[in-house]
Scaffold this active site. Structure first.
Site, PDB file in Angstrom:
ATOM      1  N   PRO A 130       0.829  -0.733  -0.001  1.00 46.74           N
ATOM      2  CA  PRO A 130       0.006  -0.262   0.118  1.00 46.74           C
ATOM      3  C   PRO A 130       0.831   1.300   0.009  1.00 46.74           C
ATOM      4  O   PRO A 130       1.950   1.071   0.926  1.00 46.74           O
ATOM      5  CB  PRO A 130      -0.928  -0.507   1.275  1.00 46.74           C
ATOM      6  CG  PRO A 130      -0.064  -1.317   2.159  1.00 46.74           C
ATOM      7  CD  PRO A 130       1.100  -1.868   1.379  1.00 46.74           C
ATOM      8  N   ASP A 134       5.904   1.828   2.753  1.00 47.00           N
ATOM      9  CA  ASP A 134       4.806   1.008   2.950  1.00 47.00           C
ATOM     10  C   ASP A 134       4.212   1.478   4.053  1.00 47.00           C
ATOM     11  O   ASP A 134       4.435   1.757   5.456  1.00 47.00           O
ATOM     12  CB  ASP A 134       5.048  -0.152   2.900  1.00 47.00           C
ATOM     13  CG  ASP A 134       4.525  -1.292   3.184  1.00 47.00           C
ATOM     14  OD1 ASP A 134       3.529  -0.904   3.286  1.00 47.00           O
ATOM     15  OD2 ASP A 134       4.980  -2.652   2.737  1.00 47.00           O
ATOM     16  N   HIS A 135       2.525   1.513   4.109  1.00 45.91           N
ATOM     17  CA  HIS A 135       2.043   2.432   4.574  1.00 45.91           C
ATOM     18  C   HIS A 135       1.359   1.307   5.638  1.00 45.91           C
ATOM     19  O   HIS A 135       0.907   1.708   6.758  1.00 45.91           O
ATOM     20  CB  HIS A 135       0.488   2.951   3.971  1.00 45.91           C
ATOM     21  CG  HIS A 135      -0.123   4.107   4.969  1.00 45.91           C
ATOM     22  ND1 HIS A 135       0.164   4.162   5.726  1.00 45.91           N
ATOM     23  CD2 HIS A 135      -1.004   5.235   4.646  1.00 45.91           C
ATOM     24  CE1 HIS A 135      -0.195   6.015   6.872  1.00 45.91           C
ATOM     25  NE2 HIS A 135      -1.285   5.764   6.208  1.00 45.91           N
ATOM     26  N   ARG A 136       1.619  -0.042   5.631  1.00 42.83           N
ATOM     27  CA  ARG A 136       1.936  -1.402   6.253  1.00 42.83           C
ATOM     28  C   ARG A 136       2.734  -0.324   7.508  1.00 42.83           C
ATOM     29  O   ARG A 136       2.703  -1.215   9.141  1.00 42.83           O
ATOM     30  CB  ARG A 136       1.949  -2.074   5.809  1.00 42.83           C
ATOM     31  CG  ARG A 136       0.702  -2.383   4.917  1.00 42.83           C
ATOM     32  CD  ARG A 136       1.666  -3.596   4.200  1.00 42.83           C
ATOM     33  NE  ARG A 136       2.747  -3.926   3.606  1.00 42.83           N
ATOM     34  CZ  ARG A 136       2.844  -4.812   2.918  1.00 42.83           C
ATOM     35  NH1 ARG A 136       2.150  -6.307   3.319  1.00 42.83           N
ATOM     36  NH2 ARG A 136       3.662  -5.152   2.619  1.00 42.83           N
TER      37      ARG A 136
END
Ligand code: CAO
Length: 468
Positions: A264, A440-442
């Site tokens: 993401p 990476d938004h995680r």
């Protein structure tokens, strides 16, 4: 305890002396209840003869090309213990009757203990019929009240409902093969049969799946679960030429698509005032000109990034494949995207935290030269913790680089431009460097990404901060 059972051709309705077109089991095979044993074909329909018991096939008494009728011996199956008790019940189950077939009489006789068949010796089960002509009015139809009509002709399962069009001939395949293809997601309409009269065999389906997998394309999908872009014949609109993608583009393309689909992505945009840094770089460059070292901005960016990775450990991390843990790296290796004639490659500079600007500049020139000559070794492109993609030497005011997963961030650098900047009293001309941090938004939150970008921008504005 186990018991051998003769499996006979059951009541197959109107059909007599039917051709055996496929034998689907061999001695030693294990079968479940309902596993197809053979496939029969009449002039009107194909039908599987399924096993009424689970067990091991000990003998096959039939070969392709034989002709069989109701009661013919198909195979001997040694029933697994758990199915022994069920088997007689299946054998005693009256066969479904075709409305217009005289087998209704036979079934009647059988259920009354008539001697037409050998129910005490053999186990029978309804044949599964698949008509090749679904609208064939002569095909036997089930009685309305029969809840599980075994003799009912059914439309081929690969056809969507309502598509029984006589303009589109149905693929020539047995029910077992239809089921096999359906389980693998293969469209029979796209498979050419190598059997007699173009019949699709199991090997044809297997070959089709193998070919599709080796192309990375399976029945309209690329393995990602997403529909592929439909093929277009561009030559309809004008002349075209087709050439193969370079090996590097093919490999990096797959990697980029995987990263793009898995991560993401968010890209945070910022800019750094590098007016002083650029003045320093130019001085350094002229001081070292005699040594042949080319000192570009990128060496400074790499050094600043190493400090950011130390200050923000999540920037130097990778997610475990299950997405449950972070692997925090204690080393600082930075990949730098290099544009080559054949496509993008990313050599890795190791331990950048321990190297000075001059060493980094020298190493970067050597690595990018070797990348362009196609001389990089595989291990020189491995082990990166984060990547930099610098398009500053070419141009642009910003872009959204793709995270080089399993890394969690990539820093994009675009071309520095002189812009008016408010210094609190007046606008002053300043050299501004656009920075684009994709992450990476995680792993990295938006606020943290903003802090990381601010840290990088501040360090580039005043590299003395790195000494703190
Ligand atoms: N702003 C203004 N000028 C810049 C600049 C920037 N951000 N970055 C570099 N420059 C200048 C350099 O200082 C150099 O100037 P001089 O010729 O006066 O010395 C000139 O542009 C050319 O630099 P360079 O590109 O040869 O060297 P570099 O160290 O900046 O970059 C490398 C090296 C290998 C990163 C670069 O050559 C390259 O291949 N970039 C493309 C990367 C790429 O394809 N990215 C896309 C990947 S997809 O996400």
């Amino acid at each position: 305890m186990s018991d051998s059972q003769d499996i006979l051709v059951p009541d197959i309705g109107d059909f007599d002396s039917v051709d055996v077109i496929e034998v689907l089991v061999s001695p030693g095979d294990t079968v479940d209840v309902e596993s197809p044993l053979i496939t029969l074909e009449s002039d009107k329909a194909t039908m599987d003869v399924p096993s009424p018991v689970a067990g091991t096939v000990t003998e096959v008494r039939i070969a392709v090309g034989d002709q069989v009728s109701q009661g013919s011996l198909v195979a001997v199956v040694t029933a697994a213990e758990s199915t022994l008790e069920d088997a007689p019940a299946t054998a005693a189950t009256p066969q479904a009757q075709a409305e217009d077939g005289d087998n209704s009489k036979e079934n009647e006789g059988e259920s009354q203990g008539g001697d037409k068949k050998e129910p005490d010796r053999a186990t029978e089960t309804p044949a599964k019929i698949d008509t090749q002509l679904p609208s064939d009015p002569d095909s036997p139809a089930p009685k309305a009240e029969d809840p599980t009509p075994p003799l009912a002709p059914r439309p081929p399962p690969s056809l969507p409902p309502g598509s029984e069009s006589d303009s589109e001939p149905l693929p020539h395949a047995s029910p077992a093969i239809r089921r096999f293809a359906r389980e693998l997601g293969a469209d029979l309409a796209k498979i050419s049969g190598s059997g007699s009269h173009g019949r699709i065999l199991k090997e044809d389906v297997t070959q089709f799946i193998k070919a599709a997998l080796s192309q990375g394309v399976r029945d309209g999908q690329d393995g990602s679960g997403l529909p592929t872009i439909p093929e277009v014949d561009f030559s309809k609109w004008g002349p075209v030429a087709t050439e193969p993608l370079s090996r590097i583009k093919r490999i990096s393309g797959r990697h980029l698509q995987r990263a793009w689909l898995n991560v993401p992505h968010v890209t945070h945009h910022d800019e750094a005032d590098i007016t002083e840094l650029e003045a320093f770089r130019k001085t350094l460059q002229s001081d070292r000109a005699s040594e042949g070292i080319r000192i570009t901005l990128l060496g400074f960016v790499i050094k600043v990034l190493a400090s950011a990775m130390k200050a923000f450990p999540s920037l130097n991390a990778s997610l475990t494949p299950d997405g449950e843990h972070l692997v925090l790296k204690q080393y600082f290796h930075v990949g730098v995207a290099v544009d080559t004639e054949n496509g993008l490659v990313v050599p890795v500079l190791r331990d950048v935290d321990r190297k000075g600007i001059l060493e980094l500049a020298t190493e970067l020139s050597a690595l990018s030269a070797r990348a362009r000559e196609g001389k990089l070794k595989p291990d020189e492109m491995q082990g990166g913790c984060i990547s930099i993609s610098s398009l500053g030497g070419i141009g642009g005011i910003g872009f959204t680089p793709i995270v080089n997963a399993p890394e969690v961030a990539i820093l994009g650098v675009s071309r520095a431009q002189t812009k008016p900047r408010w210094d609190g009293a007046a606008f002053a001309p300043r050299l501004m460097l656009p920075l684009d941090l994709s992450y990476d938004h995680r792993v990295i939150d938006g606020a943290e990404a903003a802090r990381i970008s601010a840290f990088i921008a501040a360090a580039l504005e005043d590299p003395r901060r790195l000494l703190l």
